[in-house]
Write an enzyme that holds these catalytic residues in place. Sequence first.
Site, PDB file in Angstrom:
ATOM      1  N   GLY A 115     -33.203  41.360  -1.950  1.00 33.20           N
ATOM      2  CA  GLY A 115     -34.622  41.040  -1.788  1.00 33.20           C
ATOM      3  C   GLY A 115     -35.264  41.738  -0.605  1.00 33.20           C
TER       4      GLY A 115
ATOM      5  NE  ARG B  35     -28.964  39.690  -9.627  1.00 39.84           N
ATOM      6  CZ  ARG B  35     -30.089  40.376  -9.711  1.00 39.84           C
ATOM      7  NH1 ARG B  35     -30.688  40.509 -10.884  1.00 39.84           N
ATOM      8  NH2 ARG B  35     -30.634  40.953  -8.663  1.00 39.84           N
TER       9      ARG B  35
ATOM     10  NE  ARG C 261     -40.240  41.749 -11.142  1.00 38.80           N
ATOM     11  CZ  ARG C 261     -39.090  41.653 -10.487  1.00 38.80           C
ATOM     12  NH1 ARG C 261     -38.950  40.752  -9.526  1.00 38.80           N
ATOM     13  NH2 ARG C 261     -38.087  42.449 -10.777  1.00 38.80           N
TER      14      ARG C 261
ATOM     15  CB  VAL D 122     -36.683  39.867 -12.843  1.00 30.29           C
ATOM     16  CG1 VAL D 122     -38.097  39.455 -13.233  1.00 30.29           C
ATOM     17  CG2 VAL D 122     -36.089  38.867 -11.859  1.00 30.29           C
TER      18      VAL D 122
HETATM   19  P1  ADP Z   1     -32.066  44.864  -1.856  1.00 31.04           P
HETATM   20  O1  ADP Z   1     -30.718  44.518  -2.372  1.00 31.04           O
HETATM   21  O2  ADP Z   1     -32.435  44.119  -0.616  1.00 31.04           O
HETATM   22  O3  ADP Z   1     -33.116  44.810  -2.914  1.00 31.04           O
HETATM   23  P2  ADP Z   1     -31.818  47.778  -2.133  1.00 31.04           P
HETATM   24  O4  ADP Z   1     -30.740  48.579  -1.532  1.00 31.04           O
HETATM   25  O5  ADP Z   1     -31.740  47.536  -3.598  1.00 31.04           O
HETATM   26  O6  ADP Z   1     -31.935  46.390  -1.343  1.00 31.04           O
HETATM   27  O7  ADP Z   1     -33.209  48.457  -1.831  1.00 31.04           O
HETATM   28  C1  ADP Z   1     -34.436  47.832  -2.157  1.00 31.04           C
HETATM   29  C2  ADP Z   1     -35.593  48.809  -1.994  1.00 31.04           C
HETATM   30  O8  ADP Z   1     -35.632  49.331  -0.636  1.00 31.04           O
HETATM   31  C3  ADP Z   1     -35.512  50.045  -2.871  1.00 31.04           C
HETATM   32  O9  ADP Z   1     -36.030  49.820  -4.154  1.00 31.04           O
HETATM   33  C4  ADP Z   1     -36.362  51.007  -2.071  1.00 31.04           C
HETATM   34  O10 ADP Z   1     -37.721  50.694  -2.245  1.00 31.04           O
HETATM   35  C5  ADP Z   1     -36.018  50.685  -0.622  1.00 31.04           C
HETATM   36  N1  ADP Z   1     -34.889  51.528  -0.111  1.00 31.04           N
HETATM   37  C6  ADP Z   1     -33.575  51.199  -0.117  1.00 31.04           C
HETATM   38  N2  ADP Z   1     -32.810  52.194   0.413  1.00 31.04           N
HETATM   39  C7  ADP Z   1     -33.661  53.181   0.777  1.00 31.04           C
HETATM   40  C8  ADP Z   1     -33.495  54.497   1.390  1.00 31.04           C
HETATM   41  N3  ADP Z   1     -32.304  54.973   1.759  1.00 31.04           N
HETATM   42  N4  ADP Z   1     -34.617  55.243   1.606  1.00 31.04           N
HETATM   43  C9  ADP Z   1     -35.834  54.763   1.265  1.00 31.04           C
HETATM   44  N5  ADP Z   1     -36.059  53.552   0.697  1.00 31.04           N
HETATM   45  C10 ADP Z   1     -34.997  52.761   0.450  1.00 31.04           C
END
Ligand code: ADP
Length: 455
Positions: A164, A291, A337, A294
């Site tokens: 999140g 999993r 959403r 959404v």
């Molecule tokens: P979470 O598990 O908290 O959702 P994620 O690793 O899936 O974390 O990353 C969520 C969002 O954060 C991504 O969709 C993107 O928008 C941003 N993000 C994550 N890593 C990077 C990165 N290395 N550079 C730029 N944006 C990032």
Amino acid sequence: MFKKILIANRGEIALRIVRACREMGIESVVVHSTADENGMAVRMADESVCIGPAPSRQSYLNIPAILTAAAVTGADAIHPGIGFLSENVEFCRMVEEHGFTFIGPTSEHIAKMGDKAVAKDTVRELGLPLIPGSPGIVKTSDEGLSLAKEIGFPVLIKAVAGGGGKGMKVARSADEFKSCFDMASNEAKAAFGNGDVYMEKYLGNPRHIEIQVLADGQGNAVHLGERDCSIQRRHQKVIEECQSPALNDAQRKQIGELAADCAAKMGYRGVGTMEFLYEDGKFYFLEMNTRLQVEHPITEMITGIDLVREQILVAAGGKLPFKQEDIVFDGHAFECRINAEHPETFIPSPGKITRYHAPGGLGVRVDSAIYDGYAVPPTYDSLVAKLIVHAKTREEGLMRVERALDECVIEGINTNIALHQRILQEPEFREGNFTIHWLENLLEKQEEEKRRVAS
Ligand code: ADP
């Protein structure tokens, strides 16, 4: 096949799973907190069991209460839904130990992918492309700083237990590195009880593109195409679509096959999502969600495959009923959403819904558990409805989403419908020309404009 499934979740996703059970001739039991006594899923399920008071820790995260409910009602399997305990290794293990089937992957796979540093090591070995970053956990800010200098600023400090968007901080220079490192670690500790962080190069303008995979734990896996989830606010998805306007068929096939191959080699079972950032024609693996997501309905719309049904079938030991070449992508789908929150201030808006009219017509699907007179509790997340549309082309889809948003009436609470309508008016959105920062930039411009008019 299972005779009875217990659903350890609430809201629209619990209802979504009740619906799949009904169509498969499986009985459903929904567990709920006292705040959800009047929930639509509770009403629609064959049975329901109250497992505790409103706070999630005492109900939807209360493992002994959930297992007791499963035993008392004679369920064979437990579906964890999304969020809550869906990626909790301990829960998955206990479900299996108590003789129930966990509808999802094995606890080993959840453990492997749940720790993001381990996950990256695993998929690197299996051939997925990664963002340059730390090889694993970064223990001290000094170690982080020297690595950051090697990777090059800006860098992103992320929680291994993250989710999140929490526990994530961008460090733009060496000067601010230490304070960013401490902030990310403290935030992660507060949110997840684990302050461990890792580091990645911060990409300036990527899109978020994820691949849906489905595997049977017997070495067979397929991909069901991608979803473009770049329209985000505070790292939270707002609108998702498939197929991505940024990819061509060759790119789609290449990354899809890589992801499916990775799931097959892992011996993965169930549905899963490999999330990537995509910049300048290259993919970078972010994380795997073990999993349902959404945004799964948009994939269902263009493939015609019921993901919850398939999830249940493979959990019951079934083999994948189709091969990659049987999967056809038909048309375009969007999901908006709809949250109970103010469309400009984003302040949550729980309360009683005094009037509700769901949109309908060709190609429109609403996944929601709200109804006239339903009170949105203040305790849980603010998602109240998912408006999903399917059309032959992206252009038709855009017109259809607009039309459906206009038809949707939710009164008594604030919703972000006006935000969706605003996004849909933007030429860049209509052209498919956006990255993960696009929405935040739009909102900032809007705020500036307001300040200018006020002064
Ligand atoms: P979470 O598990 O908290 O959702 P994620 O690793 O899936 O974390 O990353 C969520 C969002 O954060 C991504 O969709 C993107 O928008 C941003 N993000 C994550 N890593 C990077 C990165 N290395 N550079 C730029 N944006 C990032």
